[in-house]
Design a protein around this motif. Structure first.
Motif, mmCIF file in Angstrom:
data_model
loop_
_atom_site.group_PDB
_atom_site.id
_atom_site.type_symbol
_atom_site.label_atom_id
_atom_site.label_comp_id
_atom_site.label_asym_id
_atom_site.label_seq_id
_atom_site.Cartn_x
_atom_site.Cartn_y
_atom_site.Cartn_z
ATOM 1 N N PRO A 29 0.794 -1.236 0.000
ATOM 2 C CA PRO A 29 0.000 0.000 0.000
ATOM 3 C C PRO A 29 0.823 1.281 0.000
ATOM 4 N N ASN A 30 1.983 1.277 0.648
ATOM 5 C CA ASN A 30 2.769 2.512 0.732
ATOM 6 C C ASN A 30 3.466 2.839 -0.583
ATOM 7 N N ILE A 31 4.007 1.824 -1.236
ATOM 8 C CA ILE A 31 4.619 2.065 -2.546
ATOM 9 C C ILE A 31 3.542 2.375 -3.574
ATOM 10 N N ASP A 32 2.387 1.737 -3.446
ATOM 11 C CA ASP A 32 1.264 2.059 -4.331
ATOM 12 C C ASP A 32 0.882 3.532 -4.188
ATOM 13 N N HIS A 33 0.855 4.011 -2.940
ATOM 14 C CA HIS A 33 0.521 5.415 -2.693
ATOM 15 C C HIS A 33 1.593 6.325 -3.278
ATOM 16 N N LEU A 34 2.855 5.944 -3.103
ATOM 17 C CA LEU A 34 3.947 6.708 -3.705
ATOM 18 C C LEU A 34 3.759 6.793 -5.215
ATOM 19 N N THR A 90 6.588 -6.712 1.466
ATOM 20 C CA THR A 90 5.636 -5.951 2.282
ATOM 21 C C THR A 90 6.345 -5.277 3.446
ATOM 22 N N ASN A 91 7.363 -5.919 3.995
ATOM 23 C CA ASN A 91 8.177 -5.290 5.035
ATOM 24 C C ASN A 91 8.911 -4.065 4.490
ATOM 25 N N ILE A 92 9.469 -4.167 3.285
ATOM 26 C CA ILE A 92 10.083 -2.998 2.641
ATOM 27 C C ILE A 92 9.047 -1.903 2.474
ATOM 28 N N ASP A 93 7.866 -2.282 2.042
ATOM 29 C CA ASP A 93 6.784 -1.326 1.832
ATOM 30 C C ASP A 93 6.460 -0.579 3.124
ATOM 31 N N ASP A 94 6.363 -1.295 4.238
ATOM 32 C CA ASP A 94 6.107 -0.643 5.522
ATOM 33 C C ASP A 94 7.200 0.368 5.847
ATOM 34 N N ASN A 95 8.446 0.003 5.568
ATOM 35 C CA ASN A 95 9.556 0.906 5.851
ATOM 36 C C ASN A 95 9.556 2.122 4.937
ATOM 37 N N VAL A 96 9.156 1.941 3.687
ATOM 38 C CA VAL A 96 9.002 3.087 2.796
ATOM 39 C C VAL A 96 7.975 4.054 3.372
ATOM 40 N N GLY A 97 6.867 3.511 3.871
ATOM 41 C CA GLY A 97 5.833 4.351 4.478
ATOM 42 C C GLY A 97 6.347 5.111 5.694
ATOM 43 N N LYS A 98 7.123 4.430 6.546
ATOM 44 C CA LYS A 98 7.665 5.076 7.752
ATOM 45 C C LYS A 98 8.649 6.191 7.388
ATOM 46 N N THR A 99 9.477 5.935 6.384
ATOM 47 C CA THR A 99 10.464 6.944 5.993
ATOM 48 C C THR A 99 9.790 8.154 5.362
ATOM 49 N N ARG A 100 8.793 7.926 4.558
ATOM 50 C CA ARG A 100 8.062 9.054 3.963
ATOM 51 C C ARG A 100 7.344 9.863 5.034
ATOM 52 N N LYS A 101 6.792 9.204 6.036
ATOM 53 C CA LYS A 101 6.138 9.922 7.146
ATOM 54 C C LYS A 101 7.165 10.750 7.919
ATOM 55 N N LEU A 102 8.343 10.163 8.151
ATOM 56 C CA LEU A 102 9.396 10.889 8.846
ATOM 57 C C LEU A 102 9.769 12.156 8.085
ATOM 58 N N ILE A 103 9.942 12.043 6.780
ATOM 59 C CA ILE A 103 10.314 13.194 5.963
ATOM 60 C C ILE A 103 9.259 14.291 6.064
ATOM 61 N N LYS A 104 8.011 13.872 6.071
ATOM 62 C CA LYS A 104 6.923 14.849 6.206
ATOM 63 C C LYS A 104 6.938 15.477 7.586
ATOM 64 N N ASP A 105 7.125 14.666 8.627
ATOM 65 C CA ASP A 105 7.136 15.187 10.002
ATOM 66 C C ASP A 105 8.307 16.135 10.239
ATOM 67 N N LEU A 106 9.404 15.902 9.545
ATOM 68 C CA LEU A 106 10.574 16.769 9.682
ATOM 69 C C LEU A 106 10.417 18.084 8.928
ATOM 70 N N PHE A 134 10.017 2.212 -11.445
ATOM 71 C CA PHE A 134 10.747 3.404 -11.008
ATOM 72 C C PHE A 134 9.731 4.510 -10.759
ATOM 73 N N PHE A 135 9.695 5.023 -9.522
ATOM 74 C CA PHE A 135 8.771 6.095 -9.149
ATOM 75 C C PHE A 135 9.558 7.228 -8.501
ATOM 76 N N LEU A 136 9.260 8.463 -8.900
ATOM 77 C CA LEU A 136 9.938 9.633 -8.340
ATOM 78 C C LEU A 136 8.917 10.680 -7.939
ATOM 79 N N HIS A 137 9.020 11.105 -6.682
ATOM 80 C CA HIS A 137 8.118 12.105 -6.086
ATOM 81 C C HIS A 137 8.943 13.312 -5.643
ATOM 82 N N TRP A 138 8.494 14.526 -6.030
ATOM 83 C CA TRP A 138 9.238 15.739 -5.662
ATOM 84 C C TRP A 138 8.291 16.940 -5.702
ATOM 85 N N PRO A 139 7.710 17.286 -4.560
ATOM 86 C CA PRO A 139 6.729 18.382 -4.532
ATOM 87 C C PRO A 139 7.274 19.706 -5.068
#
Length: 471
Positions: A51-56, A239-255, A298-303
């Motif tokens: 779900p987290n990579i899908d969201h990315l 799926t474990n990688i996916d969870d970690n992608v989600g956590k790292t993206r949340k951290l970046i947002k929180d920072l 390959f997915f790239l996100h950059w607001p």
């Protein structure tokens, strides 16, 4: 600060206390190991949970015709240098042919020289002795395992996926937990430190998962009760990688640094275990010259760059394009003595631009021998065709499964693609004899570990492949 102003500041070198201004563009680059294009829910897999990579993917520019090498080290060499794998000396995963030549300049070095903090976490697989280690190649913070996988000969003796030990800036340190969780945790600590100190950073997070042996926390295995143990573990690791992608993206947002951070997710070669379940209609998997061996997500996100919505790029692209692309996006100057084999695809990734992309050829091959052999396991690619091993031709748009060889119907296409390969080979062949010597007694690495992983012997290939057939 606008993207144009940020690039202006970077280009003209405005430094503060020895580092770039905090508004410089950060980069988080995540690459998994042995996960193919079809091993994601967002690319059509009906079973896997990502779900987290899908969201990315839903808020990124994605490359749907992006190619790498069919195995680990070669992809990494191209990805980190912008050069064809065979030019870098990396055309195998063992036998001394996984060490990135000393004269190659990595993206870590380029960003470090531009004032960035540069971190490398997880799988390196481009050399374990000086001058081939990541800390020798521009990365200022390194936390990794040895060799091509946890427990391989260059790694810590008797290492394991759980509660293992890793090389932290050259020193072996113990860790608690599952390897992927450990690598992301170290990366997140690095990201947090850089953000709090207002220093721009490049974080390269390279997981050894879902490379075999197939192990993961039981809770992830339990998510796939109807699958075989191997598939449950393989998908569980993803799926474990996916969870970690989600956590790292949340951290970046929180920072508070999400806008100024490029976040990339990709993989290193075709699927090693998932092809029988779902392979997005492609032929074969890891190690193959067919698309299933080297076409990956390959997915790239950059607001700050306006990349926040799903945007599919179906133009032919390759791993050699990534370094020039990231440099352009971040406004970092290319070293004067470096000439890339790839090109920047920043314009393609920009959803606001309508780009007239020229016809091009790119090549993926899988040598896995001591010295490269012409045409061996090769794919010459254009937007429309794939030439396999110099003989088989497939019109990929109408035949994505590469079942119908049309070489006899299009001899002129075969001739053109063969001519491109011949020129490519003629240019690279003189570089094959360049050595990758391990330094003994160097002050930056006084204790050297010599293992069979780096022995360059013709007779070693069969033995090494039996020891480590999936590296």
């Amino acid at each position: 600060m606008t993207s144009k102003l940020r690039i202006f500041l970077l280009t003209f070198g405005l430094f503060f206390s020895g580092t770039l201004a905090a508004s410089a563009t950060n980069i988080v680059f995540v690459i998994s190991d042995d996960q193919g294009y079809g091993d994601l829910a967002c690319t059509g897999n009906p079973i896997i949970k990502t779900p987290n990579i899908d969201h990315l993917a839903s808020e990124s520019s994605g490359l749907s015709d992006y190619h790498v090498a069919p195995t680990c080290s070669p992809t990494r060499s191209a990805l980190l240098t912008g050069h064809w794998t065979n030019r870098t000396g990396v055309w195998h995963t063992i036998m001394g042919r996984s060490m990135l030549r000393e004269n190659e300049v990595t993206v870590g070095k380029m960003f470090s020289d531009a004032g960035y903090q540069t971190g490398m976490f997880g799988k390196w697989h481009l050399g374990d002795n000086y001058p081939y280690r990541p800390e020798d190649r521009g990365f200022t913070e390194v936390y990794r395992h040895g060799g091509g996988g946890i427990g391989q000969t260059p790694d810590v003796w008797d290492n394991a996926y759980f509660d293992g030990a890793y090389f932290h800036n050259g020193k072996i340190v113990p860790a608690e937990g599952f390897c992927t969780d450990v690598f992301f945790a170290q990366a997140n600590e690095f990201i947090s430190k850089c953000a709090k100190e207002k220093k721009p950073f490049f974080a390269y997070i390279s997981t050894n998962a879902p490379h075999g042996p197939l192990h993961c926390p039981q809770k992830y295995m339990d998510m796939y009760p109807d699958q075989s143990d191997n598939i449950a573990a393989f998908y569980g690791m993803i799926t474990n990688i996916d969870d970690n992608v989600g956590k790292t993206r949340k951290l970046i947002k929180d920072l508070g640094i999400e806008d100024d951070t490029i976040f990339v997710f990709t993989t290193d070669n075709g699927t090693a275990s998932g092809a029988k379940i779902y392979n997005a209609g492609m032929r074969a998997g890891k190690g193959s010259p067919y698309d299933g061996g080297h076409r990956v997500p390959f997915f790239l996100h950059w607001p700050a760059g306006g990349i926040t919505k799903q945007h599919d790029v179906d133009e032919l692209t390759h791993a050699v394009d990534i370094v020039p692309t990231l440099l352009e996006m971040a406004g970092v100057e290319k070293p004067e003595n470096v000439k890339f084999d790839g090109v920047s695809i920043a314009a393609l990734l920009d959803p606001s631009k309508d780009v007239d992309w020229p016809e091009r050829f790119v090549i993926s091959d899988s040598q896995r021998v001591r010295d490269p052999i012409k045409w061996r396991s090769s794919s010459v690619m254009s937007q429309k065709y794939r030439l396999i091993n110099g003989k088989e031709l497939y019109e990929i748009a109408v035949d994505p499964g590469q079942k119908n060889n049309v070489a006899n119907e299009h001899p002129e296409v075969v001739a053109t693609m063969r001519e491109f390969y011949e020129k490519w080979w003629d240019e690279l062949e003189p570089t094959f004899s360049q050595t990758t010597e391990i330094y003994l007694g160097h002050p930056d690495h006084p204790v050297v570990n010599l293992t069979a992983h780096d022995w360059i012997q013709k007779n070693l290939s069969a033995v090494a492949s039996r020891i480590d057939p999936r590296s």
